[in-house]
Design a protein around this motif. Sequence first.
Motif, PDB file in Angstrom:
ATOM      1  N   GLN A 304      -2.966   2.301   1.995  1.00 11.43           N
ATOM      2  CA  GLN A 304      -2.029   3.279   1.444  1.00 11.43           C
ATOM      3  C   GLN A 304      -0.929   3.572   2.451  1.00 11.43           C
ATOM      4  OE1 GLN A 304      -3.536   6.808  -0.649  1.00 11.43           O
ATOM      5  NE2 GLN A 304      -5.582   5.870  -0.642  1.00 11.43           N
ATOM      6  N   GLY A 305       0.274   3.681   1.935  1.00 15.52           N
ATOM      7  CA  GLY A 305       1.395   4.020   2.817  1.00 15.52           C
ATOM      8  C   GLY A 305       2.138   2.829   3.369  1.00 15.52           C
ATOM      9  N   LYS A 307       4.769   0.012   3.574  1.00 18.21           N
ATOM     10  CA  LYS A 307       6.114  -0.028   2.980  1.00 18.21           C
ATOM     11  C   LYS A 307       6.765  -1.374   3.231  1.00 18.21           C
ATOM     12  CE  LYS A 307       6.821   4.958   3.609  1.00 18.21           C
ATOM     13  NZ  LYS A 307       6.475   5.230   2.213  1.00 18.21           N
ATOM     14  N   LYS A 308       7.696  -1.710   2.358  1.00 24.05           N
ATOM     15  CA  LYS A 308       8.461  -2.957   2.522  1.00 24.05           C
ATOM     16  C   LYS A 308       9.250  -2.904   3.822  1.00 24.05           C
ATOM     17  CE  LYS A 308      11.669  -6.060   0.195  1.00 24.05           C
ATOM     18  NZ  LYS A 308      12.445  -6.357  -1.044  1.00 24.05           N
ATOM     19  N   GLN A 310       7.938  -3.112   6.760  1.00 26.66           N
ATOM     20  CA  GLN A 310       7.040  -2.710   7.854  1.00 26.66           C
ATOM     21  C   GLN A 310       6.451  -3.930   8.548  1.00 26.66           C
ATOM     22  OE1 GLN A 310       3.953  -0.067   6.476  1.00 26.66           O
ATOM     23  NE2 GLN A 310       2.595  -0.537   8.187  1.00 26.66           N
TER      24      GLN A 310
END
Length: 315
Positions: A304-305, A307-308, A310
């Motif tokens: 979860q969390g 992001k593109k 990253q």
Amino acid sequence: MTSIVFMGTPQFSAPILESLIQTGYQVLAVVTQPDRPVGRKRVMTPSPVKKVALAHDLPVLQPEKLSGSPEAQKIIALAPDLIITAAFGQFLPQKILAAPKVAALNVHASLLPKYRGGAPIQYALLNGEAKTGVTIMKMVMKMDAGAILRQQAVPILADDDNGTLFAKLSQVGEKLLLETLPDFLAGKIQPQVQDEQQVTFAPTIKPGQEQLTLTLTAREMDCKIRALRPQPGAYVKMAGRRTKIWRATPSAETTTLAAGQVAVITKHRLGIAAGDQKILYLEELQPAGKAKMTTTAFLNGQGQGIKKGQQLIEN
């Protein structure tokens, strides 16, 4: 009746031994690696070959090291017509190679002279080969260098891994050996010397080779994942921790992101930029200390969390 001392250890070898017994060859003894601890409880476990031998009440020899051992003397004293090896896991000293009245033969899981050594199936996958196969060869002191009696090629499919190829090549080896032996014993086969100019090697995979580094292309990552599945598994470093990647799909999609960065992220998909700026979609993962999980389960939990853009995977 042709007498044989059979030498082998893993599941690859077990059906080959079984077929020799069922076909009526006289198996004088079976030589295999010593029992090893298996699983979390480290239970001492016999090799698959030993299990076959015990099921047929055959004598079993398990030298830790064959050379100079009492077991070696027993093999020599048996003076079989043939010694047949299939993934035994130890070098045979010259005294053993000279013990049979006819020859020492090996069932090797590659199309020799390619991939001499202990990990031919893994290296065929690692290198993205279109095919592999089985070679029946005469044994000499030099590793996998003996003259070839027969070979059979096997195509490598896009979803093949070490486990599936292992099983396929075992079946091919079993059948090819049974087809080869009568003609060889009757003197109908002219052994073919290997072309030393075409030799490549397949040494045992070491732990340091299990990591998916960011220099690899998407296809190379997929090849490595399949080569190391089901054991020991390829891994990446995510947030400094090992995460095994059990399944992935290389795509032709490109990205301008750096290798290891998240190129695609949805509820069910996670695509990583590879070293060739193509996208590798992760399908099945196993974070350290966790069970295997789908990408969807990973993204709903530990992932979860994300992001593109990253930097998810590190060298």
